[in-house]
Design an enzyme around this catalytic site. Structure first.
Site, short mmCIF file in Angstrom:
data_model
loop_
_atom_site.label_atom_id
_atom_site.label_comp_id
_atom_site.label_asym_id
_atom_site.label_seq_id
_atom_site.Cartn_x
_atom_site.Cartn_y
_atom_site.Cartn_z
N GLY A 10 0.82 -1.21 0.00
CA GLY A 10 0.00 0.00 0.00
C GLY A 10 0.85 1.26 0.00
N PHE A 11 0.23 2.31 -0.49
CA PHE A 11 0.89 3.61 -0.50
C PHE A 11 -0.01 4.64 0.18
CE2 PHE A 11 2.60 1.44 -4.20
CZ PHE A 11 3.96 1.66 -4.05
N GLY A 12 0.56 5.48 1.01
CA GLY A 12 -0.21 6.58 1.59
C GLY A 12 0.47 7.88 1.25
N THR A 13 -0.05 8.96 1.79
CA THR A 13 0.52 10.28 1.52
C THR A 13 1.94 10.36 2.06
OG1 THR A 13 -1.69 11.07 1.99
CG2 THR A 13 0.00 12.74 1.72
N PHE A 14 2.12 9.79 3.24
CA PHE A 14 3.41 9.94 3.92
C PHE A 14 4.28 8.69 3.86
CE2 PHE A 14 0.38 12.57 6.41
CZ PHE A 14 0.94 13.81 6.15
N SER A 15 3.70 7.57 3.44
CA SER A 15 4.42 6.32 3.67
C SER A 15 4.15 5.27 2.61
CB SER A 15 3.99 5.76 5.02
OG SER A 15 2.61 5.51 4.96
N THR A 16 4.98 4.22 2.69
CA THR A 16 4.78 3.03 1.88
C THR A 16 4.59 1.88 2.87
OG1 THR A 16 6.28 3.90 0.24
CG2 THR A 16 5.85 1.55 0.12
N VAL A 17 3.65 1.01 2.58
CA VAL A 17 3.40 -0.11 3.49
C VAL A 17 3.81 -1.41 2.78
CG1 VAL A 17 1.65 -1.31 4.87
CG2 VAL A 17 1.49 1.17 4.55
N ASP A 131 -9.28 10.83 10.59
CA ASP A 131 -9.12 10.42 9.19
C ASP A 131 -9.85 9.10 8.94
OD1 ASP A 131 -8.28 10.66 6.59
OD2 ASP A 131 -6.21 10.04 6.95
N1 LIG Z 1 -1.48 -3.05 8.74
C1 LIG Z 1 -1.72 -3.12 7.44
N2 LIG Z 1 -1.95 -4.31 6.83
C2 LIG Z 1 -2.20 -4.35 5.50
N3 LIG Z 1 -2.26 -3.27 4.69
C3 LIG Z 1 -2.05 -2.07 5.24
C4 LIG Z 1 -1.76 -1.93 6.63
N4 LIG Z 1 -1.60 -0.61 6.89
C5 LIG Z 1 -1.78 0.03 5.74
N5 LIG Z 1 -2.05 -0.82 4.72
C6 LIG Z 1 -2.29 -0.48 3.31
O1 LIG Z 1 -1.53 0.65 2.97
C7 LIG Z 1 -2.39 1.77 2.63
C8 LIG Z 1 -1.78 3.05 3.15
O2 LIG Z 1 -1.65 2.96 4.56
P1 LIG Z 1 -1.96 4.19 5.52
O3 LIG Z 1 -3.33 4.74 5.19
O4 LIG Z 1 -1.76 3.75 6.92
O5 LIG Z 1 -0.82 5.20 5.07
P2 LIG Z 1 -0.78 6.78 5.15
O6 LIG Z 1 0.52 7.26 4.60
O7 LIG Z 1 -1.10 7.19 6.54
O8 LIG Z 1 -1.96 7.11 4.17
P3 LIG Z 1 -3.04 8.26 4.11
O9 LIG Z 1 -2.81 8.89 2.79
O10 LIG Z 1 -4.36 7.54 4.19
O11 LIG Z 1 -2.82 9.14 5.28
C9 LIG Z 1 -3.75 1.40 3.24
O12 LIG Z 1 -4.81 2.01 2.56
C10 LIG Z 1 -3.76 -0.11 3.10
O13 LIG Z 1 -4.15 -0.49 1.80
#
Ligand SMILES: Nc1ncnc2c1ncn2[C@@H]1O[C@H](COP(=O)(O)OP(=O)(O)OP(=O)(O)O)[C@@H](O)[C@H]1O
Length: 342
Positions: A10-17, A131
């Site tokens: 997964g990808f978020g605004t701040f991070s990669t998962v 959020d």
């Molecule tokens: N614990 C987890 N297990 C499986 N997939 C996850 C997990 N945490 C996050 N992901 C995947 O990664 C994506 C991004 O994670 P997350 O929303 O925590 O990141 P962020 O950088 O905070 O994003 P946002 O843009 O929503 O603030 C999620 O939408 C999900 O698809």
């Protein structure tokens, strides 16, 4: 803790998962985890997430955190948060696979109950998530869901005084509550409004606010903040469901039901014995056959989880909203868990 990074999930605004494999047999910590990683600009958000998760403690409806560490990868320092792994990803991805159909109401009721129990815990500990959206509700193999992504969460303790003047966008505009748009209030009531938006989206497969493609997000904020319009409650939802949503979509946060109150609403106060999980598994298998064809009518990718902060004192909602439009180019900077646009 020793672990090895696996595939990106997964990808978020701040991070990669990514998936992380625990390479040491260490009691409580599972063999497979998720690791949320960020370079320096996202470190504040990860650190906020860790400290909020630590304060919240264990709750079955909140994704667990196993710790944090730093790694150096390709010459870059990575900040890592090790989390419980949700093998089926987020509800956003799951609902998108249904090609605009939405989930069966029985599943929506169960997921809503779970999220409400998580919210009750968060609010009782004096925090607001800030959020709540389908992308931050994660789905586990057994059909359970848990709340994730506490990067924007904040301590509220009943004090809703905005931290800053001006307009700040926390989270996703499509889920923003009227008081957040008008007064910068991000308390527990705003999480309940966002939950209502998530319930509509789970059930209908469409966002709670219908917006024309290409329209400016200001017009959405004006609809949310000014006037009487409310998100559209799906026609096909049961009367109980419609009533539940009418308690979430109350413009005045003081009159909106709390998570605690909603947990007693008949829409979610169901006997789990009657709610056969096997049905869910069968349904899930059918859903998985549907080709992946995202049909979300409008996604505000660029705005997600960001904060726009004008830092000026403005009186009326219209003035405050107007302050978001500017001809000058934005200066992005990170302040704690906030992204600030000046
Ligand atoms: N614990 C987890 N297990 C499986 N997939 C996850 C997990 N945490 C996050 N992901 C995947 O990664 C994506 C991004 O994670 P997350 O929303 O925590 O990141 P962020 O950088 O905070 O994003 P946002 O843009 O929503 O603030 C999620 O939408 C999900 O698809």
């Amino acid at each position: 803790m020793e672990w090895v990074r696996g595939e990106t999930i997964g990808f978020g605004t701040f991070s990669t998962v990514s998936v992380a494999t625990n390479t040491r047999d260490s009691g409580d910590i599972p063999a497979i985890m998720a690791v949320k990683s960020s370079v320096s600009y996202g470190a504040a958000s990860l650190s906020n997430e860790k400290s909020v998760l630590d304060s919240l403690g264990d709750c079955p409806e909140i994704v667990r955190c196993y710790g944090e560490d730093l790694t150096v990868e390709n010459g870059e320092v990575m900040h890592n948060l090790l989390l419980e792994y949700a093998s089926r990803g987020s509800l956003a991805t799951h609902v998108k696979k249904l090609s605009g159909e939405g989930l069966p109401e029985s599943t929506v009721r169960r997921h809503t109950g779970s999220v409400l129990r998580g919210l009750r815990h968060i609010h009782a500990k004096g925090f607001a998530h800030c959020d709540i959206k389908l992308g931050n509700i994660l789905l586990f193999n057994d059909g359970a869901v848990k709340i994730a992504d506490f990067g924007l969460a904040r301590r509220v303790d009943g004090d809703l005084t905005p931290l800053k003047k001006g307009v700040e966008i926390r989270g996703t505009p499509l889920y923003m509550a009227p008081e957040s748009v008008n007064e910068n209030e991000y308390g527990s009531a705003a999480d309940v409004w966002a939950l209502g938006c998530a319930v509509v989206e789970m059930f209908s497969g469409k966002t709670a606010w219908s917006v024309k493609e290409g329209s400016h997000f200001m017009s959405l904020l004006i609809r949310i903040g000014v006037g009487d319009e409310l998100p559209k409650i799906p026609e096909m939802l049961s009367e109980e469901g419609k009533d539940f949503l009418s308690k979430c979509f109350v413009k005045d946060p003081e009159k909106r039901w709390t998570a605690e109150m909603l947990l007693n609403h008949s829409f979610v106060a169901i006997d789990l014995e009657d709610d056969h999980r096997e049905d869910f598994v069968v349904k899930f298998k059918e859903e998985e056959k549907v080709l992946m064809s995202p049909k979300c009518p409008f996604e505000f990718h660029d705005w997600e989880s960001s904060t726009s902060d004008s830092h000026t004192s403005l009186d009326s909602p219209v003035e405050r909203l107007g302050s978001l439009t500017s001809s000058s180019s934005p200066d992005w900077s990170v302040d704690g868990s906030w992204v600030t646009v000046r």
